[in-house]
Design a protein around this motif. Structure first.
Motif, PDB file in Angstrom:
ATOM      1  N   CYS A  45       0.835  -1.198   0.000  1.00 33.28           N
ATOM      2  CA  CYS A  45       0.000   0.000   0.000  1.00 33.28           C
ATOM      3  C   CYS A  45       0.877   1.258   0.000  1.00 33.28           C
ATOM      4  O   CYS A  45       1.997   1.242   0.499  1.00 33.28           O
ATOM      5  N   TYR A  47       0.112   4.357   1.357  1.00 33.28           N
ATOM      6  CA  TYR A  47      -0.158   5.413   2.334  1.00 33.28           C
ATOM      7  C   TYR A  47       0.803   5.303   3.522  1.00 33.28           C
ATOM      8  O   TYR A  47       1.860   5.889   3.507  1.00 33.28           O
ATOM      9  N   CYS A  48       0.433   4.521   4.522  1.00 36.56           N
ATOM     10  CA  CYS A  48       1.222   4.643   5.748  1.00 36.56           C
ATOM     11  C   CYS A  48       2.346   3.619   5.814  1.00 36.56           C
ATOM     12  O   CYS A  48       2.417   2.689   5.031  1.00 36.56           O
ATOM     13  N   THR A  50       2.908   1.248   7.687  1.00 38.31           N
ATOM     14  CA  THR A  50       2.642  -0.142   8.048  1.00 38.31           C
ATOM     15  C   THR A  50       3.085  -1.035   6.896  1.00 38.31           C
ATOM     16  O   THR A  50       3.702  -2.079   7.112  1.00 38.31           O
ATOM     17  N   GLY A  51       2.782  -0.599   5.668  1.00 39.59           N
ATOM     18  CA  GLY A  51       3.247  -1.346   4.492  1.00 39.59           C
ATOM     19  C   GLY A  51       2.463  -2.626   4.265  1.00 39.59           C
ATOM     20  O   GLY A  51       3.032  -3.700   4.020  1.00 39.59           O
ATOM     21  N   CYS A  52       1.131  -2.519   4.295  1.00 43.18           N
ATOM     22  CA  CYS A  52       0.292  -3.705   4.092  1.00 43.18           C
ATOM     23  C   CYS A  52       0.445  -4.238   2.664  1.00 43.18           C
ATOM     24  O   CYS A  52       0.604  -3.456   1.716  1.00 43.18           O
ATOM     25  N   ALA A  79      -6.800  -4.703   5.860  1.00 50.04           N
ATOM     26  CA  ALA A  79      -6.424  -3.379   5.326  1.00 50.04           C
ATOM     27  C   ALA A  79      -7.355  -2.356   5.948  1.00 50.04           C
ATOM     28  O   ALA A  79      -8.474  -2.684   6.347  1.00 50.04           O
ATOM     29  N   CYS A  80      -6.888  -1.108   6.021  1.00 50.01           N
ATOM     30  CA  CYS A  80      -7.752  -0.049   6.552  1.00 50.01           C
ATOM     31  C   CYS A  80      -8.479   0.622   5.383  1.00 50.01           C
ATOM     32  O   CYS A  80      -8.196   0.327   4.218  1.00 50.01           O
ATOM     33  N   LYS A  82      -8.212   3.386   3.836  1.00 53.04           N
ATOM     34  CA  LYS A  82      -7.371   4.037   2.816  1.00 53.04           C
ATOM     35  C   LYS A  82      -6.811   2.997   1.847  1.00 53.04           C
ATOM     36  O   LYS A  82      -6.749   3.219   0.642  1.00 53.04           O
ATOM     37  N   GLY A  83      -6.376   1.877   2.403  1.00 51.57           N
ATOM     38  CA  GLY A  83      -5.836   0.815   1.550  1.00 51.57           C
ATOM     39  C   GLY A  83      -6.888   0.293   0.586  1.00 51.57           C
ATOM     40  O   GLY A  83      -6.655   0.177  -0.616  1.00 51.57           O
ATOM     41  N   PRO A 214      -3.776   1.588  11.762  1.00 53.50           N
ATOM     42  CA  PRO A 214      -4.837   0.674  12.219  1.00 53.50           C
ATOM     43  C   PRO A 214      -4.451  -0.804  12.119  1.00 53.50           C
ATOM     44  O   PRO A 214      -4.898  -1.598  12.936  1.00 53.50           O
ATOM     45  N   ILE A 215      -3.621  -1.141  11.151  1.00 55.43           N
ATOM     46  CA  ILE A 215      -3.299  -2.571  11.011  1.00 55.43           C
ATOM     47  C   ILE A 215      -2.217  -2.984  12.012  1.00 55.43           C
ATOM     48  O   ILE A 215      -2.197  -4.121  12.478  1.00 55.43           O
TER      49      ILE A 215
HETATM   50  S1  SF4 Z   1      -3.926  -0.416   4.334  1.00 51.22           S
HETATM   51 FE1  SF4 Z   1      -4.058   1.225   5.853  1.00 51.22          FE
HETATM   52  S2  SF4 Z   1      -2.763   0.516   7.536  1.00 51.22           S
HETATM   53 FE2  SF4 Z   1      -2.211  -0.691   5.741  1.00 51.22          FE
HETATM   54  S3  SF4 Z   1      -0.482   0.435   4.801  1.00 51.22           S
HETATM   55 FE3  SF4 Z   1      -2.372   1.115   3.806  1.00 51.22          FE
HETATM   56  S4  SF4 Z   1      -2.933   2.953   4.951  1.00 51.22           S
HETATM   57 FE4  SF4 Z   1      -1.493   1.827   6.236  1.00 51.22          FE
END
Ligand code: SF4
Ligand SMILES: Nc1nc2c(c(=O)[nH]1)N[C@H]1C(S)=C(S)[C@@H](COP(=O)(O)OP(=O)(O)OC[C@H]3O[C@@H](n4cnc5c(=O)[nH]c(N)nc54)[C@H](O)[C@@H]3O)O[C@H]1N2
Ligand SMILES: Nc1nc2c(c(=O)[nH]1)N[C@H]1C(S)=C(S)[C@@H](COP(=O)(O)OP(=O)(O)OC[C@H]3O[C@@H](n4cnc5c(=O)[nH]c(N)nc54)[C@H](O)[C@@H]3O)O[C@H]1N2
Ligand SMILES: [Mo]
Length: 761
Positions: A45, A47-48, A50-52, A79-80, A82-83, A214-215
């Motif tokens: 991912c 965004y953040c 966490t690197g999902c 996933a949150c 945003k993901g 969140p993850i």
């Molecule tokens: S799915 Fe959400 S928690 Fe996971 S990397 Fe993307 S933004 Fe971050």
């Protein structure tokens, strides 16, 4: 469908065409080898930190949907929002689809790439010729792939002769970087996410992972040990609501609190003398220093009760595996580095490091903040090297096949020093890439005034509507996540792959290809002849990392990263436990640092570091009686909202308009009711917001999310002296119902003497 290649041919000149002869570089109509037209592919991912891992579902080679990857060791199928919504924001109508140049009428109007490059190179070169090579600088990001960051860093400093370039990671991670370097000898977050599940005591300091990661929080929820969860945050955050112990210490009193805890642990003999003797230095000085923090002092300065503080110390003592996690409540402070080190000190003295479920763990922010820390060529020379070290310069020059003399022998100015350089007239040209300075930088009235003073401002972004792009002389349209290849490094040092699964709209190009075009236009294309593709650069970065703590020479290629669920650094060549053939989900996928107690200082010991706490620069006063905290407002909003506001789904999940959390006691005294429009003012500016009355903030404190453009009109440009990170989370404000003029007395407020300097933020 528009044929992008024809479009580009029509709009560009020979320079672009030369690059077009190698379609792989633009990837136009051609997807990465690993991706079959109707299949799924995996990537991380964007965004953040966490690197999902996400599975991307393709039709005719284009991403049509996604779902969380169940095999990926980070998110295990979660996933949150945003993901889940990551693809939808790529289709927004305000995507930058063509270069834009400010015309004589002062408007941004579309031009070809040829024209854009024809402005970029001569304008910056003229500025450098008149004012010196250092008069042009860049500000970049923790959100591009590592290969692009490295390209920008090398191109600007070795090719274009710049000295100064910094990233938005200064706003975010600089404090953790300096804290780790000084304490461990290298910028090395030691943990792996399995530690969330292995701890029996987790301490979160100035971190709200329920919203911001969140993850990671889901991983905490999977912890089978019924852990004690301690949250140190002045606010009752979503995370604090889930804690077994919430410590609402007064903002920026954390350093005092941790010294007091250290003192209690020592007094009670609750320390690990064996670990201290074998693996650390400076403990005697530490122990002497913290004697000045007896319980009474800590109670007075933190606002916590003696019993709360004692319970905190007892929990650390009773825990078998204690982990400490900190984020922006620590880093964004006038004394962030020493506060982070006060946390590290606690982990070291109790031997809570290097074992499962332990660690002094800084959680990072953006998807590739970690890549920027190692490979952006800003404060560190590429690969975690030191600009000031001649051997390092020679090594890097050797790998890149360039002359050592083109490598500056000093690091860049920090972000705020670059901004001040503009103010002093030393910097005349600025290139802003993948960050939205005119919203996110501290003290916006000053920031915008500074940007206005530039002779030439270039903004390279996915959207042409960002607050910063609107101020630009030239806008370069960039592809975003999902539209290009490369790697990110997540919070636990895991390198993961991102892929091109969508075509960028119109004439937008990946940042990588923009840098190639610029190298060519500048006349230094030869220097980057080998930098043909992100994966070719990855091979160069591997070589640069050799023999460094972040050595990744054992990673073959992107395919290996894909196969192994990402790989955490370090992963040096010739290791006897290479994960190449390891099945997914083996323990090899979860590695932490310092299991052998050896740190990166010459004596292999970790250092205890202490310093007397310093008062806040701007404390609440009669005119500005409330302390403003800022931060993340929801799991569905990302920073300045250029991306998340483009998703109809995400928009439903967060408040559209700015709000301020205000304690009902303060509200009553001010005559403010739930949902009233209020004016929030500091000495620097003013914003409007809806009042949200809640006991989650303490009396005397208010909270405003950073996602609304007004927030940084209020903040004060104060910085940590070591990390130079802005202190976004404390300044004095007053809140009044709209309509009530500043200067009118209220039941509690004294009349204001200073009017806000500018309210048109
Ligand atoms: S799915 Fe959400 S928690 Fe996971 S990397 Fe993307 S933004 Fe971050
Ligand atoms: N949904 C979402 N997730 C994100 C982001 C986003 O924009 N949206 N951004 C990402 C990025 S780049 C980052 S850096 C991270 C940030 O992640 P976090 O740091 O977890 O988020 P913040 O809300 O900025 O700050 C955390 C907390 O610090 C508290 N705080 C303020 N002052 C103090 C203090 O003096 N002491 C203590 N102990 N606490 C204090 C605030 O009340 C706040 O609850 O989130 C990442 N994840
Ligand atoms: N008051 C207050 N202010 C804060 C904070 C706070 O807690 N409080 N937190 C600070 C922190 S921790 C951070 S990290 C910063 C974040 O601040 P910013 O970096 O300014 O925030 P973003 O909205 O993420 O901006 C990223 C920009 O890059 C663009 N973009 C996205 N992907 C790409 C790409 O691949 N290429 C290019 N060229 N552009 C792209 C987006 O459209 C967007 O305009 O904010 C800081 N500001
Ligand atoms: Mo951040």
């Amino acid at each position: 469908m528009i044929d992008l290649r024809n479009l580009l041919r029509a709009h560009t000149g020979p320079l672009t065409r030369e690059l077009l002869r190698e379609p792989g570089h633009f990837g136009l109509g051609q997807l990465p080898i690993a991706v079959r037209p109707d299949a799924t592919t995996s990537m991380v991912c964007g965004y953040c930190s966490t690197g999902c891992g996400l599975k991307i579902h393709l039709r005719d080679g284009e991403a049509v949907n996604l779902s969380p990857n169940t095999d990926y060791p980070v998110n295990l199928g979660m996933a949150c929002p945003k993901g889940w919504e990551a693809l939808s924001v790529l289709d927004a109508p305000d995507r930058a689809t063509t270069p834009l140049l400010r015309n004589k009428q002062g408007q941004l109007s579309p031009v070809s790439w040829q024209q854009a490059l024809g402005e970029f190179a001569p304008k910056f070169k003229t500025i450098q010729a008149t004012h010196g090579p250092e008069s042009v600088a860049f500000i970049s990001t923790g959100q591009m792939v590592t290969e692009e960051m490295a390209f920008l860093g090398a191109l600007s400093k070795f090719g274009m002769g710049m000295l100064h370039g910094d990233g938005n990671t200064r706003q975010c991670m600089a404090t953790a970087v300096v804290a780790y370097k000084q304490a461990f000898g290298f910028d090395a977050p030691p943990y792996t996410y399995a530690d969330f599940e292995a701890s029996d005591v987790l301490v979160f300091i100035g971190a709200n992972p329920c919203l911001a990661h969140p993850i990671m929080w889901e991983r905490v929820m999977r912890n089978p040990h019924s852990p004690e969860i301690i949250v140190v945050d002045p606010r009752m955050t979503e995370t604090a609501m889930n804690a077994t112990l919430h410590l609402p210490a007064y903002p920026k009193s954390d350093q005092t609190l941790f010294y007091g805890i250290g003192n209690l642990l020592i007094e009670n003999g609750w320390i690990n003398n064996e670990y201290i003797a074998a693996h650390t230095s400076g403990f005697a000085e530490y122990a002497e220093f913290v004697k000045a923090f007896p319980l009474e002092r800590v109670v007075q300065e933190t606002g916590l009760s003696a019993r709360q503080i004692e319970r905190f110390a007892e929990a650390i003592h009773n825990g078998q595996r204690v982990s400490f996690w900190w984020t922006m409540g620590v880093n964004q402070s006038h004394q962030g580095v020493r506060t982070a080190q006060a946390i590290i000190d606690l982990a070291l003295m109790t031997g809570n490091i290097g074992r499962p479920g332990t660690g002094a763990n800084s959680i990072t922010g953006q998807c590739n903040a970690m890549g920027s820390r190692l490979f952006s060529n800003t404060t560190n020379l590429l690969g975690g090297h030191d600009f000031g070290n001649q051997q390092h310069r020679e090594k890097v020059a050797g790998v890149l096949g360039i002359q050592p003399r083109v490598i500056p022998d000093q690091p860049s100015w920090a972000y705020h020093e670059i901004m001040e350089g503009v103010l002093r007239g030393q910097i005349k040209g600025l290139w802003i890439i993948c960050t939205n300075t005119a919203h996110s930088w501290i003290n916006q009235n000053m920031a915008r005034d500074i940007l206005d003073r530039l002779d030439f401002l270039v903004v390279q972004d996915m959207y042409h509507t960002t607050e910063t792009a609107q101020l630009a002389d030239l806008v370069l349209p960039a592809a975003g996540w999902g539209e290009k290849d490369g790697t990110f490094i997540n919070s636990e040092r895991r390198i993961g792959v991102v892929k091109k699964v969508r075509k960028a709209p119109g004439l937008a190009l990946s940042d990588f290809n923009i840098f190639r075009l610029i190298a060519s236009a500048w006349g230094c294309g030869e220097m980057f002849a080998k930098w043909e593709s992100p994966e070719a650069v990855f091979q160069i970065l591997k070589e640069l990392s050799r023999d460094m703590p972040c050595d990744i020479t054992g990673i073959d290629d992107y395919a290996m990263l894909d196969r192994c669920g990402g790989v955490q650094w370090p992963w040096p060549e010739r290791t006897d436990q290479s994960p190449v053939d390891a099945p997914v989900n083996t323990p090899l996928q979860e590695r932490r640092l310092f299991a052998d107690g050896r740190f990166y200082h010459a004596d292999e010991r970790a250092k205890f570091i202490v310093e007397a706490p310093r008062p806040l620069k701007e404390r609440p006063s009669a005119a500005y009686p409330l302390l403003l905290l800022t931060g993340r407002g929801s799991a569905s909003q990302w920073h300045t909202q250029t991306r998340t506001s483009k998703s109809a789904v995400l928009r439903k999940l967060y408040p559209e308009h700015a709000f301020v959390e205000l304690n009902p006691l303060d509200a009553r005294a001010l005559g403010i009711r739930q949902n009233d429009q209020v004016s929030i003012a500091s000495q620097r500016g003013e914003m409007r917001a809806a009042a949200f009355l809640t006991h989650n903030v303490q009396p005397g404190q208010v909270f405003v999310p950073m996602h609304y453009v007004g927030t940084n009109c209020l903040t004060d440009a104060v910085f940590d002296p070591y990390s130079k990170q802005p202190a976004y989370k404390a300044c004095a404000v007053r809140v009044l119902p709209v309509g009530q003029m500043p200067g009118m007395s209220t039941t509690q407020l004294e009349p204001a003497t200073e009017a806000p300097s500018n309210t048109s933020c």
